[in-house]
Design an enzyme around this catalytic site. Structure first.
Site, PDB file in Angstrom:
ATOM      1  CG  HIS A  35       0.651  21.932  -0.260  1.00 26.13           C
ATOM      2  ND1 HIS A  35       1.006  22.425   0.753  1.00 26.13           N
ATOM      3  CD2 HIS A  35       1.350  20.999  -1.062  1.00 26.13           C
ATOM      4  CE1 HIS A  35       2.593  21.921   0.715  1.00 26.13           C
ATOM      5  NE2 HIS A  35       2.506  21.154  -0.414  1.00 26.13           N
ATOM      6  CG  ASP A 172      -0.431  12.165   7.429  1.00 22.40           C
ATOM      7  OD1 ASP A 172      -0.825  12.248   6.153  1.00 22.40           O
ATOM      8  OD2 ASP A 172       0.659  12.715   7.599  1.00 22.40           O
TER       9      ASP A 172
END
Length: 393
Positions: A35, A172
């Site tokens: 986060h 990612d």
């Protein structure tokens, strides 16, 4: 793995011929830094040895022809004008890449693609990013495009944001495309600078424990957390106008103004500031080979996610608490957005079997549920596989 590669190759040969390139595009784990990405912070992911294998070639037409081995489904469309999203779902990850390449000025002709993988779906290892990166890398290879690493990751991310419709960060795709064998990748999510740090011990395994809990709460609460972080920045800008995001915030300033903030907003900000610092410290641990210290930062990260950012859940907390008391475990924490998914555990190779058996048994006893276990190691990013069967177009 060899069987999977053979299956991909044979399927391509049966459908499209013997001339193709074979690409491996890996999944990824995030060692620490959760986060922090949407707060312009730091993350520490690594590509892993589980991945998606793609056989690809240009076909001299205006048609894209795809076959997904895992789904046993095919898809075909023409490259004319704007693509329409497919109701099948999975073709959108490939079409999104073509769509973005066109918007970035690359002329994409017709091509064929067969793919299959061993990245567990839903386990937080980013199978979608692996597929996007693999298609993008393959098209660059087939067309001799020299696309810089950062731009390649941006194109793959935009494919998922704009075409698939998932508002993921860039971590990612960046980790999958640019991972390096034996190394973790520290990524600065503000300017996309990146640096490698050694994670190459043969006596260590990364073990993921999958709760198999998937909660819709994760997406809605994710948006709430983003808003809370932005609120914290707005409040603190009263005392320091140069703060653009929580990345810029010093803990000392935050602590001085705790009473000026809603307690929940304060907790969210405190977690992010400390997690950013943990990533930097964890990189130093890897540089020094201090795995015990690295593991302790993983536990600290989980505690912050559990008590301050409040995105954990009972299943994840139980798994981390069990791991903490098992022999051979350096560190453990929840990985991903939260409210379910996996824990990531750094385990000595000699203790992996006992760890797996004990955590399964203890979790079953405490929660009356089963977990799935995935073992993996840090590996290289998306790359062309050398094989005598492959011939260039």
């Amino acid at each position: 793995m060899e069987q999977l590669i053979q299956q991909v190759e044979e399927e391509f040969q049966n459908r499209f011929g013997d001339n193709y390139k074979l690409i491996k595009s890996p999944g990824r784990v995030n060692l620490i830094g959760e986060h922090t990405d949407y707060n312009d912070g730091f993350v520490l992911p690594a590509a892993v040895d589980k991945g998606i294998y793609l056989a690809m070639n240009v076909n001299g037409t205006n048609s894209c022809r795809f076959y997904a081995i895992d789904k046993e489904e095919s898809f075909e469309t023409e490259i004319i004008g704007e693509f329409q999203k497919s109701d099948q779902g999975w073709p959108n990850y490939l079409l999104g890449v073509v769509d973005q390449l066109q918007k970035h000025g690359y002329e994409v002709g017709g091509f064929d693609c067969v793919f299959g993988g061993n990245v567990p779906i839903g386990a937080g290892m980013s199978s979608s990013a692996a597929l996007e990166g693999g298609v993008l890398f393959g098209l660059a290879e087939l067309n001799n495009w020299d696309i810089p690493p950062v731009e390649m990751a941006q194109i793959a991310q935009k494919a998922e944001n704009d075409f698939v419709g998932v508002q993921c960060g860039i971590m990612d795709q960046f980790a999958s495309l640019n991972g390096k064998e034996g190394n973790a990748l520290k990524l600065d999510c503000r300017n996309l600078d990146y640096e490698y740090f050694p994670f190459n011990r043969d006596d260590i395994q990364i073990v993921l424990c999958d709760t198999q809990v998937r909660r819709e709460l994760a997406s809605s609460e994710y948006n709430v957390r983003r808003e809370q972080c932005e609120q914290g920045v707005e409040i603190l800008q009263q005392w320091d106008s140069e703060i653009e995001s929580l990345r810029d915030l010093e803990l000392s300033l935050l602590l001085r103004h705790e009473d000026d903030m809603d307690p929940t907003i304060f907790k969210r900000c405190k977690y992010v500031v400390e997690e950013n610092k943990r990533v930097i410290q964890a990189c130093s641990d890897l540089h020094q080979g201090a795995m015990d210290s690295f593991g302790q930062r993983m536990y600290q990260s989980h505690a912050g996610l559990r008590y301050e950012y409040e995105v954990s859940c009972e299943e994840l907390d139980v798994l981390v608490d069990i791991a903490r008391n098992l022999k051979g475990v350096f560190g453990a924490r929840m990985m991903g957005g939260g409210f379910g998914g996996c824990t990531i555990n750094i385990v000595q190779e000699d203790h992996v079997d006992s760890f797996t058996n004990q955590i399964k048994d203890k979790y079953q006893q405490q929660m009356n549920k089963e977990i799935k276990i995935y073992q993996t190691k840090v590996s290289s990013g998306t790359h062309l596989i050398s094989s005598q069967k492959i011939t260039s177009s």
